[in-house]
Design an enzyme around this catalytic site. Sequence first.
Site, PDB file in Angstrom:
ATOM      1  N   ILE A  29       0.866  -1.176   0.000  1.00 54.07           N
ATOM      2  CA  ILE A  29       0.000   0.000   0.000  1.00 54.07           C
ATOM      3  C   ILE A  29       0.907   1.231   0.000  1.00 54.07           C
ATOM      4  CG2 ILE A  29      -1.828   1.223   1.252  1.00 54.07           C
ATOM      5  CD1 ILE A  29      -2.420  -1.458   2.671  1.00 54.07           C
ATOM      6  N   GLY A  30       0.634   2.177  -0.890  1.00 56.21           N
ATOM      7  CA  GLY A  30       1.447   3.380  -0.937  1.00 56.21           C
ATOM      8  C   GLY A  30       2.733   3.254  -1.729  1.00 56.21           C
ATOM      9  N   SER A  31       2.870   2.186  -2.510  1.00 65.74           N
ATOM     10  CA  SER A  31       4.110   1.993  -3.278  1.00 65.74           C
ATOM     11  C   SER A  31       4.104   2.732  -4.610  1.00 65.74           C
ATOM     12  CB  SER A  31       4.361   0.497  -3.516  1.00 65.74           C
ATOM     13  OG  SER A  31       3.297  -0.079  -4.245  1.00 65.74           O
ATOM     14  N   LYS A  33       1.537   2.295  -7.194  1.00 68.15           N
ATOM     15  CA  LYS A  33       1.041   1.458  -8.285  1.00 68.15           C
ATOM     16  C   LYS A  33       0.165   2.244  -9.262  1.00 68.15           C
ATOM     17  CE  LYS A  33      -0.732  -1.335  -5.331  1.00 68.15           C
ATOM     18  NZ  LYS A  33      -0.166  -0.602  -4.173  1.00 68.15           N
ATOM     19  N   THR A  35       0.153   5.487  -9.764  1.00 65.13           N
ATOM     20  CA  THR A  35       1.027   6.439 -10.456  1.00 65.13           C
ATOM     21  C   THR A  35       1.791   5.745 -11.574  1.00 65.13           C
ATOM     22  OG1 THR A  35       1.285   7.711  -8.415  1.00 65.13           O
ATOM     23  CG2 THR A  35       2.899   8.101 -10.157  1.00 65.13           C
ATOM     24  N   GLN A  81     -12.295 -10.229   1.557  1.00 62.64           N
ATOM     25  CA  GLN A  81     -11.371 -10.970   0.703  1.00 62.64           C
ATOM     26  C   GLN A  81     -12.103 -11.855  -0.298  1.00 62.64           C
ATOM     27  OE1 GLN A  81      -8.317 -10.561   0.117  1.00 62.64           O
ATOM     28  NE2 GLN A  81      -7.869  -9.120   1.767  1.00 62.64           N
ATOM     29  N   GLU A 104      -3.224  -3.551 -12.065  1.00 61.74           N
ATOM     30  CA  GLU A 104      -2.776  -3.140 -10.739  1.00 61.74           C
ATOM     31  C   GLU A 104      -3.173  -4.225  -9.742  1.00 61.74           C
ATOM     32  OE1 GLU A 104      -3.365   0.588  -7.596  1.00 61.74           O
ATOM     33  OE2 GLU A 104      -4.491   0.542  -9.476  1.00 61.74           O
ATOM     34  N   ARG A 105      -2.186  -4.890  -9.194  1.00 62.95           N
ATOM     35  CA  ARG A 105      -2.337  -6.045  -8.301  1.00 62.95           C
ATOM     36  C   ARG A 105      -3.010  -7.219  -9.007  1.00 62.95           C
ATOM     37  NH1 ARG A 105      -3.247  -3.142  -3.065  1.00 62.95           N
ATOM     38  NH2 ARG A 105      -1.168  -2.906  -2.155  1.00 62.95           N
ATOM     39  N   GLU A 172      -7.981   4.518   4.991  1.00 59.74           N
ATOM     40  CA  GLU A 172      -6.620   4.178   5.397  1.00 59.74           C
ATOM     41  C   GLU A 172      -6.141   4.950   6.620  1.00 59.74           C
ATOM     42  OE1 GLU A 172      -5.041   3.161   0.854  1.00 59.74           O
ATOM     43  OE2 GLU A 172      -4.502   5.054   1.823  1.00 59.74           O
TER      44      GLU A 172
END
EC number: 2.7.1.145
Length: 250
Positions: A29-31, A33, A35, A81, A104-105, A172
């Site tokens: 989270i916050g890496s 992705k 962007t 999940q 993304e993911r 978050e």
Amino acid sequence: MAEAASCARKGTKYAEGTQPFTVLIEGNIGSGKTTYLNHFEKYKNDICLLTEPVEKWRNVNGVNLLELMYKDPKKWAMPFQSYVTLTMLQSHTAPTNKKLKIMERSIFSARYCFVENMRRNGSLEQGMYNTLEEWYKFIEESIHVQADLIIYLRTSPEVAYERIRQRARSEESCVPLKYLQELHELHEDWLIHQRRPQSCKVLVLDADLNLENIGTEYQRSESSIFDAISSNQQPSPVLVSPSKRQRVAR
């Protein structure tokens, strides 16, 4: 899922042969992705770009599952999940006539990072975890999930935590640094130390860099992706940014 089961009985997998070269964007989270995905907007006529289906998680017929999961994980981790699995599978099997899909993911990070972390911290009881694992096994056996390359946006938990604070998403607001540290270790186990099954190659980028300096990393990955497509080959096993090589070697 009946169609997938029927395909499995015939010895083929549902959606097999329907997907183009597929790149999965993974990271904490916050890496960065989203962007990173935006970097490829200039190719949107030729590339199928699929963001993480967060808006679906925020509105399941008026219910914000993402917010509920963060507020009360013991109660909501399982339904959340389950829905993540469904929505990611929809993205994996979404038809496209483009020559490249960038997601993304993926269902893999959901399983190996987020669900595993919930099991470890007690948010998922063993019976809940076992149920999700049965779903993953069924998907693995019956449904083709195209994955040709993983781009790992490798970020230190501290940098990710600061970015989360700056973007200030309401769901978050309660995410602690410890949670990001746990997810970081699970991503490392999966993508660096290869302690989980991998069906494709991994390109590691230094995502600690700020927007002014990360352009070189984006360009490096872009070249790797298009070279792989043009040559119909996959890139080298683990391509690591020079600033990260010592960390990988440890």
